[in-house]
Design a protein around this motif. Structure first.
Motif, PDB file in Angstrom:
ATOM      1  N   GLN A  29      20.891  38.346  41.766  1.00  0.00           N
ATOM      2  CA  GLN A  29      22.288  37.938  41.900  1.00  0.00           C
ATOM      3  C   GLN A  29      23.165  39.141  42.208  1.00  0.00           C
ATOM      4  O   GLN A  29      23.157  40.131  41.490  1.00  0.00           O
ATOM      5  CB  GLN A  29      22.783  37.272  40.616  1.00  0.00           C
ATOM      6  N   LEU A  30      23.940  39.018  43.303  1.00  0.00           N
ATOM      7  CA  LEU A  30      24.869  40.063  43.725  1.00  0.00           C
ATOM      8  C   LEU A  30      26.218  39.441  44.059  1.00  0.00           C
ATOM      9  O   LEU A  30      26.300  38.267  44.401  1.00  0.00           O
ATOM     10  CB  LEU A  30      24.341  40.778  44.975  1.00  0.00           C
ATOM     11  N   SER A  69      30.439  46.497  39.417  1.00  0.00           N
ATOM     12  CA  SER A  69      31.228  46.344  40.651  1.00  0.00           C
ATOM     13  C   SER A  69      31.056  47.475  41.665  1.00  0.00           C
ATOM     14  O   SER A  69      31.827  47.581  42.613  1.00  0.00           O
ATOM     15  CB  SER A  69      32.718  46.162  40.341  1.00  0.00           C
ATOM     16  N   GLU A  70      30.029  48.312  41.494  1.00  0.00           N
ATOM     17  CA  GLU A  70      29.759  49.373  42.471  1.00  0.00           C
ATOM     18  C   GLU A  70      29.190  48.762  43.749  1.00  0.00           C
ATOM     19  O   GLU A  70      28.356  47.852  43.683  1.00  0.00           O
ATOM     20  CB  GLU A  70      28.756  50.390  41.926  1.00  0.00           C
ATOM     21  N   GLU A  71      29.620  49.287  44.906  1.00  0.00           N
ATOM     22  CA  GLU A  71      29.037  48.838  46.168  1.00  0.00           C
ATOM     23  C   GLU A  71      27.610  49.371  46.249  1.00  0.00           C
ATOM     24  O   GLU A  71      27.346  50.524  45.914  1.00  0.00           O
ATOM     25  CB  GLU A  71      29.844  49.305  47.367  1.00  0.00           C
ATOM     26  N   PHE A 127      27.899  44.233  49.627  1.00  0.00           N
ATOM     27  CA  PHE A 127      27.242  43.755  48.425  1.00  0.00           C
ATOM     28  C   PHE A 127      27.581  44.672  47.253  1.00  0.00           C
ATOM     29  O   PHE A 127      27.584  45.897  47.402  1.00  0.00           O
ATOM     30  CB  PHE A 127      25.730  43.697  48.633  1.00  0.00           C
ATOM     31  N   PHE A 128      27.840  44.044  46.080  1.00  0.00           N
ATOM     32  CA  PHE A 128      28.267  44.772  44.890  1.00  0.00           C
ATOM     33  C   PHE A 128      27.492  44.309  43.667  1.00  0.00           C
ATOM     34  O   PHE A 128      27.054  43.167  43.592  1.00  0.00           O
ATOM     35  CB  PHE A 128      29.769  44.534  44.644  1.00  0.00           C
ATOM     36  N   CYS A 129      27.389  45.196  42.686  1.00  0.00           N
ATOM     37  CA  CYS A 129      26.778  44.844  41.403  1.00  0.00           C
ATOM     38  C   CYS A 129      27.724  43.896  40.666  1.00  0.00           C
ATOM     39  O   CYS A 129      28.920  44.197  40.555  1.00  0.00           O
ATOM     40  CB  CYS A 129      26.541  46.098  40.574  1.00  0.00           C
ATOM     41  N   PRO A 130      27.207  42.781  40.129  1.00  0.00           N
ATOM     42  CA  PRO A 130      28.064  41.869  39.384  1.00  0.00           C
ATOM     43  C   PRO A 130      28.471  42.408  38.000  1.00  0.00           C
ATOM     44  O   PRO A 130      29.346  41.847  37.354  1.00  0.00           O
ATOM     45  CB  PRO A 130      27.208  40.610  39.239  1.00  0.00           C
TER      46      PRO A 130
END
Length: 135
Positions: free
Chosen positions: A29-30, A72-74, A66-69
């Motif tokens: 999940q991203l 929030s880092e790209e 795309f980012f970490c859920p």
């Protein structure tokens, strides 16, 4: 093909979602962004599968972010896609190493790198049992 477990290369938290199953395995999940659209994408964790679910449509040929859920880092890496030249998304493997995929919709570019070459063999043995040909 075999399933992989993924975590964020920044916060080290798991990106696996056990409730959104794709190809009979937990999904990755991203968060995904394209223009004014912001949503969630669930990618197949089966390496080599291009199956996914997404909360909005991205047109073919368009590059998304795309980012970490969690943090929030790209998730943009340094490697360029061998197919189209885009900078690839970089995710960390739980087993050590990284998986990279092209953020351009429709491009099949992907790459996996392990910290140790024997890790690939270990992962394959976990998912594919040995069958004796003489049985």
């Amino acid at each position: 093909m075999f399933a992989i477990d993924i975590k964020c290369p920044y916060c080290q938290r798991s990106l696996m979602n056990t409730t959104e199953v794709i190809d009979k395995h937990p999904s990755i999940q991203l968060e995904v962004v394209h223009e004014k659209h912001h949503g969630i994408i669930w990618l197949s964790s089966v390496y080599g599968s291009y199956n996914y679910k997404i909360t909005f449509n991205i047109p073919d040929g368009v590059t998304a972010k795309f980012f970490c859920p969690h943090c929030s880092e790209e998730l943009l890496g340094e490697l360029e896609c061998a197919e189209c030249g885009e900078k690839m998304v970089r995710l960390m493997l739980e087993a050590g190493g990284y998986v990279h995929f092209c953020p351009r919709k429709g491009c099949k570019g992907h790459y996996i790198e392990y910290n140790k070459s024997e890790t690939l063999i270990d992962e394959a043995y976990k998912h594919y049992p040995y069958i004796d040909s003489e049985e």
